[in-house]
Design a protein around this motif. Structure first.
Motif, PDB file in Angstrom:
ATOM      1  N   SER A   4       0.824  -1.206   0.000  1.00  0.00           N
ATOM      2  CA  SER A   4       0.000   0.000   0.000  1.00  0.00           C
ATOM      3  C   SER A   4       0.864   1.265   0.000  1.00  0.00           C
ATOM      4  CB  SER A   4      -0.892  -0.009   1.244  1.00  0.00           C
ATOM      5  OG  SER A   4      -0.092   0.139   2.387  1.00  0.00           O
ATOM      6  N   SER A 192     -12.188 -21.526  -8.071  1.00  0.00           N
ATOM      7  CA  SER A 192     -12.773 -21.740  -9.392  1.00  0.00           C
ATOM      8  C   SER A 192     -13.424 -20.452  -9.879  1.00  0.00           C
ATOM      9  CB  SER A 192     -13.786 -22.881  -9.344  1.00  0.00           C
ATOM     10  OG  SER A 192     -14.734 -22.607  -8.341  1.00  0.00           O
ATOM     11  N   LEU A 193     -12.781 -19.374  -9.581  1.00  0.00           N
ATOM     12  CA  LEU A 193     -13.234 -18.048 -10.000  1.00  0.00           C
ATOM     13  C   LEU A 193     -12.690 -17.783 -11.406  1.00  0.00           C
ATOM     14  CD1 LEU A 193     -14.558 -15.498  -8.688  1.00  0.00           C
ATOM     15  CD2 LEU A 193     -12.270 -14.825  -7.996  1.00  0.00           C
ATOM     16  N   ASP A 194     -13.299 -16.854 -12.146  1.00  0.00           N
ATOM     17  CA  ASP A 194     -12.714 -16.509 -13.441  1.00  0.00           C
ATOM     18  C   ASP A 194     -11.295 -15.999 -13.208  1.00  0.00           C
ATOM     19  OD1 ASP A 194     -12.823 -13.202 -14.007  1.00  0.00           O
ATOM     20  OD2 ASP A 194     -14.136 -13.967 -12.434  1.00  0.00           O
ATOM     21  N   HIS A 201      -7.460 -10.018  -7.442  1.00  0.00           N
ATOM     22  CA  HIS A 201      -7.856  -9.840  -6.040  1.00  0.00           C
ATOM     23  C   HIS A 201      -7.254 -10.858  -5.080  1.00  0.00           C
ATOM     24  CE1 HIS A 201     -10.888  -6.908  -7.276  1.00  0.00           C
ATOM     25  NE2 HIS A 201     -11.265  -7.757  -8.215  1.00  0.00           N
ATOM     26  N   THR A 237      -6.161  -7.487   0.345  1.00  0.00           N
ATOM     27  CA  THR A 237      -5.737  -7.242   1.724  1.00  0.00           C
ATOM     28  C   THR A 237      -4.398  -6.515   1.776  1.00  0.00           C
ATOM     29  OG1 THR A 237      -6.926  -9.204   2.443  1.00  0.00           O
ATOM     30  CG2 THR A 237      -5.230  -8.365   3.920  1.00  0.00           C
ATOM     31  N   ARG A 239      -3.069  -4.652  -0.229  1.00  0.00           N
ATOM     32  CA  ARG A 239      -3.185  -3.271  -0.685  1.00  0.00           C
ATOM     33  C   ARG A 239      -3.518  -2.326   0.467  1.00  0.00           C
ATOM     34  NH1 ARG A 239      -4.350  -2.194  -6.155  1.00  0.00           N
ATOM     35  NH2 ARG A 239      -4.864  -4.022  -7.393  1.00  0.00           N
ATOM     36  N   GLN A 240      -3.987  -2.895   1.597  1.00  0.00           N
ATOM     37  CA  GLN A 240      -4.459  -2.063   2.698  1.00  0.00           C
ATOM     38  C   GLN A 240      -3.527  -2.095   3.899  1.00  0.00           C
ATOM     39  OE1 GLN A 240      -8.595  -2.749   3.892  1.00  0.00           O
ATOM     40  NE2 GLN A 240      -8.784  -4.095   2.139  1.00  0.00           N
ATOM     41  N   TRP A 427      -8.304 -10.853  10.319  1.00  0.00           N
ATOM     42  CA  TRP A 427      -8.438 -11.294   8.923  1.00  0.00           C
ATOM     43  C   TRP A 427      -7.296 -10.805   8.046  1.00  0.00           C
ATOM     44  CZ3 TRP A 427      -8.765  -7.516   5.221  1.00  0.00           C
ATOM     45  CH2 TRP A 427      -9.127  -6.252   5.656  1.00  0.00           C
ATOM     46  N   HIS A 428      -6.728  -9.664   8.383  1.00  0.00           N
ATOM     47  CA  HIS A 428      -5.675  -9.144   7.505  1.00  0.00           C
ATOM     48  C   HIS A 428      -4.301  -9.672   7.902  1.00  0.00           C
ATOM     49  CE1 HIS A 428      -6.264  -6.229  10.772  1.00  0.00           C
ATOM     50  NE2 HIS A 428      -4.984  -6.024  10.694  1.00  0.00           N
ATOM     51  N   ASP A 450     -14.728 -23.503   6.623  1.00  0.00           N
ATOM     52  CA  ASP A 450     -15.540 -22.376   7.085  1.00  0.00           C
ATOM     53  C   ASP A 450     -16.558 -22.918   8.063  1.00  0.00           C
ATOM     54  OD1 ASP A 450     -14.471 -20.192   5.723  1.00  0.00           O
ATOM     55  OD2 ASP A 450     -15.603 -20.660   3.917  1.00  0.00           O
ATOM     56  N   LEU A 457     -19.443 -16.479   9.655  1.00  0.00           N
ATOM     57  CA  LEU A 457     -18.573 -17.605   9.340  1.00  0.00           C
ATOM     58  C   LEU A 457     -17.206 -17.420   9.973  1.00  0.00           C
ATOM     59  CD1 LEU A 457     -19.078 -18.272   5.517  1.00  0.00           C
ATOM     60  CD2 LEU A 457     -20.028 -19.532   7.448  1.00  0.00           C
ATOM     61  N   PRO A 478     -15.198 -13.428  12.064  1.00  0.00           N
ATOM     62  CA  PRO A 478     -15.925 -12.575  11.112  1.00  0.00           C
ATOM     63  C   PRO A 478     -15.562 -11.102  11.376  1.00  0.00           C
ATOM     64  CG  PRO A 478     -17.396 -14.159  12.166  1.00  0.00           C
ATOM     65  CD  PRO A 478     -16.088 -14.242  12.883  1.00  0.00           C
TER      66      PRO A 478
ATOM     67  N   SER B 192     -18.448 -15.326 -11.847  1.00  0.00           N
ATOM     68  CA  SER B 192     -18.062 -16.546 -12.553  1.00  0.00           C
ATOM     69  C   SER B 192     -17.371 -17.502 -11.592  1.00  0.00           C
ATOM     70  CB  SER B 192     -17.155 -16.201 -13.725  1.00  0.00           C
ATOM     71  OG  SER B 192     -16.074 -15.441 -13.280  1.00  0.00           O
ATOM     72  N   LEU B 193     -17.847 -17.508 -10.378  1.00  0.00           N
ATOM     73  CA  LEU B 193     -17.344 -18.397  -9.333  1.00  0.00           C
ATOM     74  C   LEU B 193     -18.053 -19.744  -9.455  1.00  0.00           C
ATOM     75  CD1 LEU B 193     -15.624 -18.136  -6.708  1.00  0.00           C
ATOM     76  CD2 LEU B 193     -17.701 -17.462  -5.544  1.00  0.00           C
ATOM     77  N   GLN B 240     -23.476 -11.605   9.810  1.00  0.00           N
ATOM     78  CA  GLN B 240     -22.793 -10.882  10.874  1.00  0.00           C
ATOM     79  C   GLN B 240     -23.552  -9.660  11.354  1.00  0.00           C
ATOM     80  OE1 GLN B 240     -18.597  -9.904  10.056  1.00  0.00           O
ATOM     81  NE2 GLN B 240     -18.813 -11.107   8.205  1.00  0.00           N
ATOM     82  N   PRO B 454      -4.357   4.383  -2.807  1.00  0.00           N
ATOM     83  CA  PRO B 454      -3.116   4.074  -2.081  1.00  0.00           C
ATOM     84  C   PRO B 454      -3.353   3.264  -0.812  1.00  0.00           C
ATOM     85  CG  PRO B 454      -3.691   6.372  -1.795  1.00  0.00           C
ATOM     86  CD  PRO B 454      -4.649   5.810  -2.806  1.00  0.00           C
ATOM     87  N   GLN B 455      -4.578   3.193  -0.338  1.00  0.00           N
ATOM     88  CA  GLN B 455      -4.846   2.418   0.870  1.00  0.00           C
ATOM     89  C   GLN B 455      -5.765   1.234   0.588  1.00  0.00           C
ATOM     90  OE1 GLN B 455      -5.981   6.238   2.845  1.00  0.00           O
ATOM     91  NE2 GLN B 455      -4.999   5.235   4.597  1.00  0.00           N
ATOM     92  N   GLY B 456      -5.913   0.855  -0.678  1.00  0.00           N
ATOM     93  CA  GLY B 456      -6.729  -0.307  -1.006  1.00  0.00           C
ATOM     94  C   GLY B 456      -7.720  -0.005  -2.110  1.00  0.00           C
TER      95      GLY B 456
END
Lengths: 604, 604
Positions: A4, A192-194, A201, A237, A239-240, A427-428, A450, A457, A478, B192-193, B240, B454-456
């Motif tokens: 970042s 199995s994402l495009d 991401h 993540t 990126r942040q 999470w990060h 999960d 979750l 979560p 497309s998942l 959540q 710059p932060q995500g």
């Protein structure tokens, strides 16, 4: 784009993390206040090479009118690259404007670009994007580069674009090393994402995902490549997160990879390799810290642990049962509720581990140690916990146990040892934690689950040593739970393996242990799901034990009530049961939430 | 599973939100402390029907030995269902144990289950999961049910399983309505998942995604279905969020859907439909609130807005330019920095909008209004902002403008009106906001973009009225930015449409406006990307304007510095340009961050 911040912040962080060089990503420069010459001078002062400028897009397979526009854009890019003092520009295969699906045409266009670049002393590295319109395979990119036959035109190989498509990387060995102008590395989870969304991401640093990057780099080195190993990790993540911390994390992934590649093939020279040290052979101890650890002592005593006394120089006590050792630490713990503060590993070569953690630039943890005490190696994990290691004892207890005084003697109990230690990660931080335990201690990510709880979750990943004697399930709370803080955001538990958990439960209940209440409906459901012996079912219900089955294996376990952020679990594994009772976690989470709401009243 | 919490919390929330009934999801009951009889009694007291128990899995297409186990499980499930007083059980198509791909076998097994169920007065609703091993299409599920030919065996239709696979829902009309035992509704974004992950994590409430649920429900009603419309929305976020709020949000989605279905086909009877009201025809005003709004006044004056004076009863001022009206509110704003507090819409039928927001159970906002003042309708948006509406004036300014005194007269300026209003939403509120603006005001989601800052990544969704006169880009700040709070977490801006933005910029600069500095590198890049007239490029650079192009359309715009949480944008659209200059957002975000770091110093 791995980290970042602004370009200047990124350069400082990469230099501090130990990188030799960086790529410049066009949008970073466009948004920077500093001129290209200032960026060049700053990198020079920081000792960073500027290895590549990227990207120049949509250059090949176009008609003449479009190619005239390509040349105009390329001229501007090469002029800028020259101002930056960079000698390599990445051209990625055309996704938008290609209309001519012909290798000769593309080769001729790359050749023309090569002439333009060479006039400024620049070379271009052509890369097949996994979603390129006509060129989406590195083997075709190389065929076009071969046809172009220009000294300033080579290929760039990106592990993501090759491995995400399932293309065999072995053909890399047929490319002359000097024609591989650049190598970009990214790991990724299996999704199995495009492929475009996956790439933009969800890339990860080497060692964190499912790709065989060791094999990939082996092919590249066998081809004779001697250039930089660059990371290109698009990840929402990273990126942040803090730029300095993520840069250090990124660098750690490359050191891990270099070592693993060197180890994989003795024929590969010129790589930095450390003397090997195996993964930990066991958990030496776990340490719980609090201003007042009495509630934990009560639980341990009820479970049949022996108090081994107080440390001779610190407000620290030790409790043991079988090979399980629990250290309770009240030092500098004002206002802290009981929480898992450290874990100790038994290792085969403590010095080798020390060299490895330093090589991976882990942060050393200072622990006050007097001359007569056994010094243990210690680093800080990404979640702030201490991780220590010491030479496994040949037999009996480790030497440091003798530093505790006024306690009972070691006695045999139904507890065998520590089965697993589970920690909730922000999470990060989870990806960084996975790499930390892999790079510093040789643990490997195994399963991913999960678990649905009443507040969302819980994502869970298990790290384990190859022989399974050390197992660390890492949970991600979560995000809303994590934001609010509180117990659920930090929940940790220590699971102890028992020879007979029903016997332990009966004994613990006689000593007054409060076992987490499990609802009656759970036992009705158990009866419906499994063909269980009625007497066993009744006993499980009576004792508050939960149950899981996996093939022929069985898992009987119980949870204590939560004390501070920690609860204890006692487990019995039958047959080849290899899991953690994830199917019971939703009931546990719901019961803990209900119990938390009433616990104050019950215990006050 | 649409909402968080324990089963008891969920029942209370669903009753409060206005639902007539609920499904009971097995894991909720298993984890509940309450017995089935207690749950049944609680639902009765709350006036909630228990419409369905689910799921009974992996029942059909199995061999004899396995079917014996199925019958044992089914018996336990039906016994439990009877205790709950529920008459319908959902059986989903086999994903795990099916070995016999034969409709006759499956039909015979469903028939046997039907006998078992009917003995307790229960019926089973068979549903094709999109990832069923042999049965993954509702048409095949119906064929099997037809073959089973048992009064206690029907189908359950779930919009996700049908529309995610692209199956044509028109064949639903061939199923007799009384054989459709249950209907489950979920919307979803186009992804497309793999369909299992898509289903388990990313479902949305009707109106929030990309599925044609209006058409889907039309087919079901034409088939003669008269049962409940149930929501089955697995979504990581809604698991959540606050249970009461999410239940209200869920109920709003069904009211929106019922109304839209009724409106889509006059032949469909028995649906609640409101008199129609069009989407807003324009933005009446925007309101910025702060303890001290002087900094905003300075910007507006520099941009050529006219001060229309102070409200006769409140510490509120009005500034106008063209059709743009900005209300500055210092009432009860202690310690608040300037932020967007409300937006007003011009509507064709204010009474119809009032009825619509009440029908959708939006939360009314109290605004102090004296007898002689024009009362405006007002509700609270999910992010806490006020949304007001009033009857569009036939000509000239709306009546409420006359409540402002001691100001200047309306004068013509280069500003035409409000172009768009952009608001940053918490990540867990964005879906609710989309539905709120759709259900209450008839705006529709248009484009979706991710903007790297710059932060995500900043995720952006645009809501617009059909004629495009009201446009609201909703941005989601990266979670870490949001967690830390601060300006970037709340950034909002108001964009004003200008006839000639260069003219406005020149005039504003003469009056001392501080325009957000744009780096020189940006203009070098602009020159490389577009074949721009040199004089125009030089002027853009000189004035700090940014530029975008889209086909033949062009977009020239400038950003002011940020004041509190708000900045202003002035835009000029040429040709058919229809975007928001998303390509310039990364440069803006970086410049705002750098500017934020120095702004205190510059302005003090």
């Amino acid at each position: 784009m791995c980290v970042s911040g602004t370009l200047v912040e990124k350069l400082h962080a990469c230099a501090a993390a130990g990188f030799d060089g960086v790529e410049i990503f066009a949008p970073d420069l466009v948004a920077a206040r500093e001129s290209p010459e200032e960026i060049r001078a700053l990198a020079a002062r920081l000792g960073l090479r500027l290895d590549l400028y990227q990207p120049l897009r949509d250059v090949e397979g176009v008609d003449e009118a479009e190619f005239a526009r390509v040349l105009r854009r390329a001229e501007a890019t090469f002029a800028l690259t020259e101002r930056l003092g960079i000698d390599t520009v990445l051209c990625c295969s055309n996704v938008a404007t290609a209309t001519i699906d012909d290798d000769e045409t593309s080769a001729a266009q790359l050749r023309a670009l090569g002439d333009l670049a060479a006039a400024r002393g620049i070379r271009i590295a052509f890369e097949a994007l996994a979603w390129g319109r006509f060129v989406d395979d590195y083997r075709r990119a190389w065929r076009i580069v071969e046809l172009a036959d220009h000294p300033a035109v080579g290929v760039c190989l990106d592990s993501f674009h090759i491995l995400s498509r399932g293309h065999d990387p072995a053909a890399i060995r047929t490319i002359p090393g000097e024609r591989i102008f650049f190598v970009q590395l990214a790991d990724a989870p299996r999704l199995s994402l495009d492929v475009l969304s996956w790439s933009r991401h969800h890339r990860l640093f080497p060692g964190e995902g499912a790709f065989d990057l060791v094999g990939f780099m082996g092919h590249i080195l066998h081809a004779g490549y001697v250039g930089p190993w660059s990371l290109e990790v698009f990840n929402d993540t990273f990126r942040q997160t803090d730029v300095a911390r993520t840069a250090a994390h990124a660098h750690r992934s490359l050191r891990w990879l270099e070592d693993a590649v060197a180890r994989s093939d003795a024929a590969l020279g010129g790589l930095r390799m450390l003397p090997d040290s195996a993964a930990p052979s066991g958990v030496d101890f776990v340490e719980i810290r609090a201003e007042d650890t009495s509630d934990v002592e009560e639980l341990l005593a009820q479970a049949g642990f022996t108090s081994r006394g107080r440390h001779r120089t610190k407000p620290v006590t030790l409790w043991t049962a079988g090979r399980a050792r629990v250290v309770l630490n009240e030092q500098h713990a004002r206002d802290l509720v009981p929480h898992l503060a450290a874990i100790g590993f038994e290792v085969d070569d403590a010095d080798a581990v020390s060299r490895r953690v330093d090589d991976r630039r882990c942060i050393r943890l200072f622990r006050r140690t007097y001359a007569a005490e056994e010094p243990l190696g210690a680093v800080v994990a990404p979640d702030g916990m201490g991780v220590l290691w010491s030479q496994a004892a040949d037999a009996g207890e480790p030497g440091w146990v003798a530093e505790f005084e006024h306690g009972g003697a070691h006695v045999a109990t139904g507890v065998v040892g520590v089965d697993h230690v589970s920690m909730t990660q922000p999470w990060h931080v989870i990806d960084e934690s996975v790499l930390f335990y892999a790079a510093a201690f040789g643990l490997r990510p195994t399963s991913v689950t999960d678990v649905p709880g009443p507040q969302g979750l819980v994502h869970s990943r298990v790290l384990a040593s190859p022989d399974g004697r050390v197992r660390l399930p890492l949970n991600v709370a979560p995000p809303i739970v994590a934001e609010r803080g509180g117990e659920a955001a930090h929940a940790q538990h220590i699971a102890f393996l028992c020879a007979d958990v029903r016997e332990l439960a009966r004994a613990a209940r006689r000593r007054g242990m409060e076992i987490l209440p499990i609802p009656d409906n759970y036992y009705d459901d158990l009866a419906a799901r499994f063909d269980l012996d009625r007497a066993l079912l009744a006993e499980l219900h009576d004792l508050g034990l939960v149950y899981d089955r996996d093939g022929d294996g069985e898992y009987l376990h119980l949870y204590t009530r939560t004390v501070g952020q920690v609860f204890l679990e006692f487990v019995e594994r039958r047959g080849g049961y290899d899991g953690f009772g994830a199917g019971n976690a939703p009931v546990r989470l719901t019961s803990q939430r209900a119990d938390g709401a009433t616990a104050g009243r019950v215990r006050s």
